[in-house]
Every structure is written in C-alpha cells, then in structure tokens.
Design a protein around this motif. Structure first.
Motif, short mmCIF file in Angstrom:
data_model
loop_
_atom_site.label_atom_id
_atom_site.label_comp_id
_atom_site.label_asym_id
_atom_site.label_seq_id
_atom_site.Cartn_x
_atom_site.Cartn_y
_atom_site.Cartn_z
N GLU A 55 0.83 -1.21 0.00
CA GLU A 55 0.00 0.00 0.00
C GLU A 55 0.86 1.26 0.00
O GLU A 55 0.57 2.22 -0.72
N ASN A 61 -1.66 3.48 -7.98
CA ASN A 61 -2.72 2.47 -7.95
C ASN A 61 -2.47 1.31 -8.89
O ASN A 61 -3.40 0.64 -9.32
N ASP A 64 -3.41 -2.25 -7.15
CA ASP A 64 -4.69 -2.35 -6.44
C ASP A 64 -5.24 -3.77 -6.42
O ASP A 64 -5.70 -4.24 -5.37
N GLN A 65 -5.21 -4.46 -7.54
CA GLN A 65 -5.76 -5.82 -7.60
C GLN A 65 -4.95 -6.78 -6.73
O GLN A 65 -5.52 -7.62 -6.04
N GLN A 68 -5.74 -6.13 -3.12
CA GLN A 68 -7.05 -6.67 -2.77
C GLN A 68 -6.98 -8.19 -2.61
O GLN A 68 -7.61 -8.75 -1.70
N SER A 69 -6.21 -8.85 -3.44
CA SER A 69 -6.04 -10.30 -3.30
C SER A 69 -5.40 -10.65 -1.97
O SER A 69 -5.80 -11.62 -1.30
N ARG A 71 -5.57 -8.80 0.73
CA ARG A 71 -6.58 -8.51 1.76
C ARG A 71 -7.57 -9.67 1.88
O ARG A 71 -7.99 -10.02 2.98
N ASP A 72 -7.96 -10.23 0.73
CA ASP A 72 -8.85 -11.39 0.74
C ASP A 72 -8.20 -12.57 1.46
O ASP A 72 -8.84 -13.27 2.25
N THR A 75 -8.24 -12.28 5.20
CA THR A 75 -9.50 -12.70 5.82
C THR A 75 -9.40 -14.15 6.30
O THR A 75 -9.87 -14.47 7.39
#
Length: 101
Positions: A55, A61, A64-65, A68-69, A71-72, A75
């Motif tokens: 980040e 940017n 970004d993808q 996000q991967s 971040r997933d 989880t």
C-alpha cells in the motif's frame, strides 16, 4: 525512486507467495506436522506487513488488484488464533496456532 520501491515490494510479495505455495503444498501430505502448521500460522503478521508495504508503494494504484487479493487472503489468516507461551529455558517461546472452526 518510486518505481524502484514498487518493484522491490512486488519482488518481496512474489517471494512470500512462492514460499507459502511450497509450505502449503507440503501441508497437503503432512496435515499433522505441528511445526509446519506453526510456521504457516506465523505468516499472519508477515501478511499484514506485506500489505502495508504494498500500500505504501502503490502511488499510482498499479497494484490495487494484488493488494485486494492479499486482503482477501488476510480474511482467511484472520481465522488463525495465535497463542504464545514463554518457557523458562533461555526464554524460548513455544508458539501454537489454532484455526477457528
């Protein structure tokens, strides 16, 4: 300089992904290997740090993808509970990881 920092963070991320691939591939055949499970579980904090590094260096940017991967994936790692116990012998720590069910 911005491009160099981004490139270095992407190299770091790809190395982490590769090592996790190897570790999780080993886990398929060694599901009860406590030490291997602990090593993978310890990557929870590393993943958080990796996301922060990506980040910080994502000025345009471009990642970004990928972020996000990660971040997933985080989880899933958030389901890992870490329990640290410190032993009397030289202050060594024993780490145990549990996956919430």
């Amino acid at each position: 300089m911005i491009i160099a920092k981004l490139a270095l963070s992407l190299i770091l991320a790809s190395g982490w992904v590769e090592s996790m691939h190897f570790a999780t591939s080993l886990m398929k055949n060694n599901k009860n290997d406590k030490e291997l499970i602990d090593r993978v579980g310890e990557q929870k904090q590393t993943l958080q740090t990796l996301i922060a590094v990506l980040e910080e260096n994502n000025k345009n940017n471009e990642s970004d993808q990928l972020i996000q991967s990660f971040r997933d994936l985080k989880t899933s790692f958030d389901q890992i509970l870490m329990n640290y116990k410190y032993g009397a012998h030289n202050g060594c720590k024993k780490t145990h990881h549990y996956i919430k069910s």
